[in-house]
Design an enzyme around this catalytic site. Structure first.
Site, PDB file in Angstrom:
ATOM      1  N   SER A   1       7.420  45.322  25.742  1.00 33.09           N
ATOM      2  CA  SER A   1       7.380  44.701  24.405  1.00 33.09           C
ATOM      3  C   SER A   1       7.064  43.020  24.608  1.00 33.09           C
ATOM      4  O   SER A   1       5.826  42.804  25.205  1.00 33.09           O
ATOM      5  CB  SER A   1       8.715  44.691  23.723  1.00 33.09           C
ATOM      6  OG  SER A   1       8.800  44.654  22.371  1.00 33.09           O
TER       7      SER A   1
ATOM      8  N   LYS B   1       3.706  41.699  26.593  1.00 34.69           N
ATOM      9  CA  LYS B   1       2.562  40.597  26.293  1.00 34.69           C
ATOM     10  C   LYS B   1       2.559  39.637  27.422  1.00 34.69           C
ATOM     11  O   LYS B   1       1.696  39.257  27.627  1.00 34.69           O
ATOM     12  CB  LYS B   1       3.349  39.817  24.986  1.00 34.69           C
ATOM     13  CG  LYS B   1       3.576  40.426  23.694  1.00 34.69           C
ATOM     14  CD  LYS B   1       3.983  39.741  22.631  1.00 34.69           C
ATOM     15  CE  LYS B   1       4.995  40.197  21.597  1.00 34.69           C
ATOM     16  NZ  LYS B   1       4.616  41.222  20.794  1.00 34.69           N
TER      17      LYS B   1
ATOM     18  N   TRP C   1       5.173  49.323  14.325  1.00 35.81           N
ATOM     19  CA  TRP C   1       5.155  47.736  14.420  1.00 35.81           C
ATOM     20  C   TRP C   1       4.198  47.240  15.417  1.00 35.81           C
ATOM     21  O   TRP C   1       3.690  46.144  15.299  1.00 35.81           O
ATOM     22  CB  TRP C   1       6.680  47.371  14.913  1.00 35.81           C
ATOM     23  CG  TRP C   1       7.234  46.021  14.612  1.00 35.81           C
ATOM     24  CD1 TRP C   1       7.424  44.824  15.729  1.00 35.81           C
ATOM     25  CD2 TRP C   1       6.932  45.063  13.444  1.00 35.81           C
ATOM     26  NE1 TRP C   1       7.843  43.738  15.096  1.00 35.81           N
ATOM     27  CE2 TRP C   1       7.531  43.893  13.807  1.00 35.81           C
ATOM     28  CE3 TRP C   1       6.678  45.332  12.296  1.00 35.81           C
ATOM     29  CZ2 TRP C   1       7.477  42.788  12.944  1.00 35.81           C
ATOM     30  CZ3 TRP C   1       6.701  44.171  11.044  1.00 35.81           C
ATOM     31  CH2 TRP C   1       7.084  43.031  11.823  1.00 35.81           C
TER      32      TRP C   1
ATOM     33  N   HIS D   1      10.254  52.751  19.801  1.00 33.23           N
ATOM     34  CA  HIS D   1      10.074  51.511  20.875  1.00 33.23           C
ATOM     35  C   HIS D   1      11.242  51.474  22.042  1.00 33.23           C
ATOM     36  O   HIS D   1      12.163  51.159  21.706  1.00 33.23           O
ATOM     37  CB  HIS D   1      10.196  50.334  19.779  1.00 33.23           C
ATOM     38  CG  HIS D   1       9.969  48.962  20.475  1.00 33.23           C
ATOM     39  ND1 HIS D   1       8.438  48.869  20.849  1.00 33.23           N
ATOM     40  CD2 HIS D   1      10.699  48.138  20.928  1.00 33.23           C
ATOM     41  CE1 HIS D   1       8.541  47.410  21.315  1.00 33.23           C
ATOM     42  NE2 HIS D   1       9.668  47.283  21.536  1.00 33.23           N
TER      43      HIS D   1
HETATM   44  C1  GCU Z   1      10.331  42.140  17.952  1.00 32.00           C
HETATM   45  C2  GCU Z   1       8.925  41.510  18.070  1.00 32.00           C
HETATM   46  C3  GCU Z   1       7.813  42.145  18.766  1.00 32.00           C
HETATM   47  C4  GCU Z   1       8.415  42.167  20.302  1.00 32.00           C
HETATM   48  C5  GCU Z   1       9.832  42.893  20.372  1.00 32.00           C
HETATM   49  C6  GCU Z   1      10.222  42.815  21.546  1.00 32.00           C
HETATM   50  O1  GCU Z   1      10.085  43.299  17.513  1.00 32.00           O
HETATM   51  O2  GCU Z   1       8.479  41.374  16.514  1.00 32.00           O
HETATM   52  O3  GCU Z   1       6.568  41.213  18.741  1.00 32.00           O
HETATM   53  O4  GCU Z   1       7.362  42.898  20.966  1.00 32.00           O
HETATM   54  O5  GCU Z   1      10.418  42.230  19.372  1.00 32.00           O
HETATM   55  O6  GCU Z   1      10.049  42.247  22.479  1.00 32.00           O
HETATM   56  O7  GCU Z   1      11.194  43.814  21.572  1.00 32.00           O
END
Ligand code: GCU
Length: 436
Positions: free
Chosen positions: A271, A275, A362, A412
């Site tokens: 997540s 990134k 998402w 997720h």
């Molecule tokens: C939120 C956010 C995402 C991210 C995620 C996470 O959902 O919107 O961009 O990847 O958190 O890090 O768990």
């Protein structure tokens, strides 16, 4: 490209200071136009077209000109500037336990000091399969809740800094014993070791806490040490860039540890941490392979995407992750002079795996496939292979080219099943490469 209004003098000076110290200074970066003056581009821009409009024609041009240009563009318009490589990094091996996991592994606890007193200290946990005879490949990962959350062994120190309130055992923003081993399901350590890999992990908050209203990490330390508050201002900083810098400091250590194969270190994250893993790999070619797992917007999904999280939404909910310039694209992502396919292309020819889940819309799984498709021409241009699948592969089937794609049923999360795929992909692609 016509020159338009430029950034404010102070922000530009701070940015130049950061760039110069990180060894990628460029006289032109302060002249890049304001977002409104950038030409709209409907699709994902071709990474092989340079800023001056010319096409890259040789691999040398890619590596020596276009790649550094893209690295600067990403820092300028999106992530903020990566802090410089510290002039003084100290590695302290705090403990080595050769009887971890009942003797099947060695646990090393290392503190990475990144500067003077007050600068972030990264607590790196390294777990290696026993017997430690020859250097092993390693997955380097950033975790959410502290190293102690990955396994219940009481010898792993509780993380000392800030932690997310939703981490088990968090009391008043700090870790407690209750959090021990609370994320062990996400980190199948035995499985990783059995396959011949080591696992290295550090907590993101060691570098910068994930708070929109507080910068208490590396940028704040630099701003204080240099007497330049603007270094930690939204124009220049970004928490994902800070975390990526944390990956790089762990790399500084790992490439020197004789138990680790320096040519086979993969960056992994889930997540927001995914990134970060992708940005870290894009900016540091010591990282041999990247797995941004379910990384989504601002990572592996296109900024121009129409599914799931939008640039406006991520900039509103997590403004500190990116710099101030990125907010200016909220309503006009088509003006971005790059998209996330170029971030993947920065990793070429190194392998990258995008892994997803069907219910995690998402993170825009279909858009992530398009990102790989649009990074593929750079890999092909460099003679590195590319994405093998022509369309999104069936659920549970790994498309196993050097640009890998995987989608499984479910939500997720990071699971032992996901790690099975990470390991298989690494087995096939993380072969020995020359160290630069
Ligand atoms: C939120 C956010 C995402 C991210 C995620 C996470 O959902 O919107 O961009 O990847 O958190 O890090 O768990």
């Amino acid at each position: 490209m016509p020159l338009a209004r430029t950034r404010t003098a102070t922000a530009a000076a701070a940015a130049t200071a950061l760039l110069t110290l990180s060894g990628c200074s460029t006289p032109s970066q302060v002249d890049w136009p304001q977002t409104g003056a950038l030409p709209p581009q409907a699709g994902l821009p071709d990474p092989l077209i340079r800023w001056n409009g010319e096409r890259v024609t040789t691999p040398r041009q890619w590596f020596e000109e276009r790649r550094p240009e893209l690295q600067r563009l990403f820092q300028h318009y999106m992530y903020g500037f990566l802090p410089p490589v510290p002039t003084r990094t100290r590695f302290e091996t705090d403990q080595v336990y050769t009887d971890f996991l009942g003797g099947r592994a060695t646990l090393k606890l290392v503190t990475i000091e990144t500067g003077e007193a007050g600068f972030p200290k990264i607590h790196l946990m390294l777990i290696l399969p026993n017997p430690v005879r020859q250097p092993v490949p390693v997955f380097l990962s950033m975790n959410f809740c502290g190293n102690h959350a990955l396994h219940s062994d009481p010898r792993i120190p509780l993380t000392r800094g800030w932690v997310y309130t939703n981490c088990k055992g968090c009391v008043d923003g700090h870790a407690t014993e209750e959090g021990r081993g609370s994320q062990a399901m996400d980190w199948p350590i035995e499985q990783i070791l059995q396959r011949g890999y080591g696992l290295a992990s550090f907590c993101s908050a060691d570098v910068d806490s994930d708070r929109k209203d507080v910068s208490d990490g590396i940028y704040a330390s630099l701003a204080k040490a240099w007497g330049r508050p603007e270094v930690a201002a939204p124009e220049n900083r970004g928490t994902i860039a800070a975390w990526a810098w944390g990956f790089h400091r762990c790399m500084d250590y790992l490439v020197k540890d004789i138990s680790v194969d320096p040519r086979r270190i993969a960056a992994v994250g889930h997540s927001r941490n995914g990134k970060t893993a992708l940005l870290a790999a894009a900016m540091d070619d010591r990282i041999a392979l990247a797995i941004p797992h379910q990384a989504g917007c601002g990572g592996s999904a296109p900024s121009r995407g129409r599914v799931g999280e939008s640039v406006q939404r991520i900039n509103t909910a997590f403004p500190h992750w990116f710099n101030a310039a990125y907010k200016e694209f909220n309503q006009s992502t088509d003006r971005l002079p790059f998209d996330q396919n170029a971030l993947v292309a920065l990793c070429a020819p190194r392998p990258v795996l995008f892994s997803n889940a069907t219910e995690d819309q998402w993170a825009n799984p279909a858009g992530q496939f398009e990102v790989l498709q649009a990074a593929d021409p750079v890999y092909r241009f460099l003679g590195a292979g590319g994405l093998e699948a022509k369309s999104v592969p069936a659920e549970g089937v790994l498309s196993d080219g050097v640009l890998g794609y995987y989608i499984r049923p479910g939500k997720h999360s990071m699971t032992a099943g996901d790690w099975e795929i990470f390991l298989t992909f690494a087995d096939h692609h993380m072969t020995a490469r020359p160290v630069k």
